[in-house]
Design a protein around this motif. Structure first.
Motif, PDB file in Angstrom:
ATOM      1  N   ARG A 240      -8.203  -2.748   6.213  1.00  0.00           N
ATOM      2  CA  ARG A 240      -8.881  -4.227   5.576  1.00  0.00           C
ATOM      3  C   ARG A 240      -8.480  -4.151   4.091  1.00  0.00           C
ATOM      4  O   ARG A 240      -8.204  -4.923   3.797  1.00  0.00           O
ATOM      5  CB  ARG A 240     -10.253  -4.202   5.611  1.00  0.00           C
ATOM      6  CG  ARG A 240     -11.230  -4.600   5.363  1.00  0.00           C
ATOM      7  CD  ARG A 240     -12.672  -4.716   4.907  1.00  0.00           C
ATOM      8  NE  ARG A 240     -12.882  -3.521   3.940  1.00  0.00           N
ATOM      9  CZ  ARG A 240     -12.087  -3.674   2.428  1.00  0.00           C
ATOM     10  NH1 ARG A 240     -12.325  -4.710   2.104  1.00  0.00           N
ATOM     11  NH2 ARG A 240     -12.725  -2.836   2.240  1.00  0.00           N
ATOM     12  N   TRP A 241      -8.051  -3.079   3.376  1.00  0.00           N
ATOM     13  CA  TRP A 241      -7.862  -2.946   1.989  1.00  0.00           C
ATOM     14  C   TRP A 241      -6.860  -3.439   1.809  1.00  0.00           C
ATOM     15  O   TRP A 241      -6.283  -5.194   1.058  1.00  0.00           O
ATOM     16  CB  TRP A 241      -8.564  -1.940   1.416  1.00  0.00           C
ATOM     17  CG  TRP A 241      -8.368  -2.248  -0.072  1.00  0.00           C
ATOM     18  CD1 TRP A 241      -8.523  -2.616  -1.760  1.00  0.00           C
ATOM     19  CD2 TRP A 241      -6.929  -1.504  -0.903  1.00  0.00           C
ATOM     20  NE1 TRP A 241      -7.950  -2.496  -2.172  1.00  0.00           N
ATOM     21  CE2 TRP A 241      -7.131  -1.776  -2.000  1.00  0.00           C
ATOM     22  CE3 TRP A 241      -5.604  -0.722  -0.201  1.00  0.00           C
ATOM     23  CZ2 TRP A 241      -5.499  -1.990  -3.223  1.00  0.00           C
ATOM     24  CZ3 TRP A 241      -4.214  -0.839  -1.312  1.00  0.00           C
ATOM     25  CH2 TRP A 241      -4.499  -0.681  -2.327  1.00  0.00           C
ATOM     26  N   GLY A 242      -5.641  -2.773   2.570  1.00  0.00           N
ATOM     27  CA  GLY A 242      -4.637  -3.231   2.593  1.00  0.00           C
ATOM     28  C   GLY A 242      -4.215  -4.330   2.792  1.00  0.00           C
ATOM     29  O   GLY A 242      -3.314  -5.137   2.055  1.00  0.00           O
TER      30      GLY A 242
ATOM     31  N   HIS B 244      -2.250  -9.677   1.202  1.00  0.00           N
ATOM     32  CA  HIS B 244      -2.473 -10.998   1.287  1.00  0.00           C
ATOM     33  C   HIS B 244      -2.828 -12.065   0.343  1.00  0.00           C
ATOM     34  O   HIS B 244      -2.814 -13.641   0.816  1.00  0.00           O
ATOM     35  CB  HIS B 244      -3.219 -11.178   2.921  1.00  0.00           C
ATOM     36  CG  HIS B 244      -1.854 -11.135   4.181  1.00  0.00           C
ATOM     37  ND1 HIS B 244      -2.431  -9.367   4.447  1.00  0.00           N
ATOM     38  CD2 HIS B 244      -1.426 -11.159   4.910  1.00  0.00           C
ATOM     39  CE1 HIS B 244      -1.240  -8.915   5.648  1.00  0.00           C
ATOM     40  NE2 HIS B 244      -0.708 -10.448   6.097  1.00  0.00           N
ATOM     41  N   GLU B 245      -3.569 -11.786  -0.046  1.00  0.00           N
ATOM     42  CA  GLU B 245      -4.744 -12.414  -1.101  1.00  0.00           C
ATOM     43  C   GLU B 245      -4.204 -12.965  -2.305  1.00  0.00           C
ATOM     44  O   GLU B 245      -4.332 -12.099  -3.497  1.00  0.00           O
ATOM     45  CB  GLU B 245      -5.764 -11.914  -0.984  1.00  0.00           C
ATOM     46  CG  GLU B 245      -6.795 -12.120   0.070  1.00  0.00           C
ATOM     47  CD  GLU B 245      -8.093 -11.803   0.431  1.00  0.00           C
ATOM     48  OE1 GLU B 245      -8.690 -11.226  -0.715  1.00  0.00           O
ATOM     49  OE2 GLU B 245      -8.890 -11.783   1.283  1.00  0.00           O
TER      50      GLU B 245
ATOM     51  N   TYR C 136       2.415  -9.038   1.266  1.00  0.00           N
ATOM     52  CA  TYR C 136       2.711  -7.764   0.409  1.00  0.00           C
ATOM     53  C   TYR C 136       1.933  -6.472   1.230  1.00  0.00           C
ATOM     54  O   TYR C 136       1.580  -6.010   0.260  1.00  0.00           O
ATOM     55  CB  TYR C 136       3.133  -7.835  -1.435  1.00  0.00           C
ATOM     56  CG  TYR C 136       3.345  -8.608  -1.243  1.00  0.00           C
ATOM     57  CD1 TYR C 136       5.339  -8.505  -1.071  1.00  0.00           C
ATOM     58  CD2 TYR C 136       3.770  -9.866  -1.770  1.00  0.00           C
ATOM     59  CE1 TYR C 136       6.728  -9.821  -1.586  1.00  0.00           C
ATOM     60  CE2 TYR C 136       4.309 -10.991  -1.320  1.00  0.00           C
ATOM     61  CZ  TYR C 136       5.398 -11.091  -1.740  1.00  0.00           C
ATOM     62  OH  TYR C 136       6.755 -11.300  -2.412  1.00  0.00           O
ATOM     63  N   GLN C 137       2.044  -6.453   2.570  1.00  0.00           N
ATOM     64  CA  GLN C 137       0.514  -5.078   2.617  1.00  0.00           C
ATOM     65  C   GLN C 137       1.530  -4.116   2.431  1.00  0.00           C
ATOM     66  O   GLN C 137       2.372  -3.838   3.400  1.00  0.00           O
ATOM     67  CB  GLN C 137       0.033  -5.609   4.408  1.00  0.00           C
ATOM     68  CG  GLN C 137      -0.599  -5.026   4.455  1.00  0.00           C
ATOM     69  CD  GLN C 137      -1.495  -5.033   6.070  1.00  0.00           C
ATOM     70  OE1 GLN C 137      -1.314  -6.849   6.278  1.00  0.00           O
ATOM     71  NE2 GLN C 137      -2.004  -4.500   6.454  1.00  0.00           N
TER      72      GLN C 137
ATOM     73  N   SER D  38       2.869   5.556   2.405  1.00  0.00           N
ATOM     74  CA  SER D  38       1.513   5.895   2.145  1.00  0.00           C
ATOM     75  C   SER D  38       0.929   7.166   3.787  1.00  0.00           C
ATOM     76  O   SER D  38       1.614   6.555   4.869  1.00  0.00           O
ATOM     77  CB  SER D  38       0.473   4.555   2.832  1.00  0.00           C
ATOM     78  OG  SER D  38      -0.840   4.343   2.280  1.00  0.00           O
ATOM     79  N   GLY D  39       0.528   7.328   3.124  1.00  0.00           N
ATOM     80  CA  GLY D  39       0.198   8.922   3.177  1.00  0.00           C
ATOM     81  C   GLY D  39      -0.859   9.499   3.247  1.00  0.00           C
ATOM     82  O   GLY D  39      -1.352   9.707   2.145  1.00  0.00           O
TER      83      GLY D  39
END
Length: 189
Positions: free
Chosen positions: A123-125, A130-131, A145-146, A162-163
């Motif tokens: 959700r954060w990503g 997107h915003e 740019y998610q 990311s991991g």
């Protein structure tokens, strides 16, 4: 109610102990590489703060209109350490109870917690990628740019990763101990 074997009770205790390093090790990492940053930019996410090249990442992301990354962006930092403390306490209670249902309950709790964390990170990503500020200096029509939730993704000239980081790998080891305990419980039937 069937009691657990000593081995399975000890596996619960080991799983509980693997939760403690989450207070002292980074849990997640996001890294970026580009021709202008061949050594990469790295951000570490801890239980209550961020570390790494956060300022440089903010500087780069500003041009495409992404929000400024800061601790204030993550309300989870204010309560996650208490949630983890509650899970550790419950794990100790489950170890002391030593019944079959306590093993399955602890595994279920950790599984649901892990799913909730991943959903929150997604959700954060999504919102972060997107915003975008409509007044950004660089705009690419239709581009979002998610960052990837897990793995690699090409974002313009940046390769993003990311991991899990050290703390999450240790936590996964604890879940593995619980899965081993479940397997031994089934085998012992």
């Amino acid at each position: 109610m069937k009691s657990l074997s000593i081995t399975n009770r000890l596996l619960i205790l080991v799983a509980v102990l693997t939760l403690i390093p989450s207070y002292f090790t980074p849990l997640w990492q996001i890294s970026l590489w580009a021709p202008q940053y061949p050594e990469g930019l790295n951000m570490k996410i801890w239980i209550d703060h961020l570390s790494g090249n956060v300022d440089q990442i903010n500087g780069v992301n500003h041009y495409i209109g992404m929000k400024h990354i800061g601790v204030e962006m993550f309300p989870e930092f204010t309560y996650l350490k208490y949630v983890m403390g509650a899970i550790i306490s419950l794990g100790v209670v489950f170890f002391l109870i030593g019944k079959r249902w306590s093993l399955y309950s602890f595994l279920g709790l950790l599984t649901l917690f892990g799913i909730a964390i991943l959903a929150d990170m997604y959700r954060w990503g999504y919102e972060y990628g997107h915003e975008l500020d409509p007044k950004a200096a660089i705009k690419v029509e239709g581009m979002v740019y998610q960052p990837p939730l897990i793995g690699y993704k090409q974002l313009l000239n940046f390769l993003a990763y990311s991991g899990p980081d050290t703390g999450s790998w240790i936590l996964m080891g604890g879940v593995g101990m619980l899965m081993l305990a479940v397997f031994l419980d089934w085998k012992g039937k």
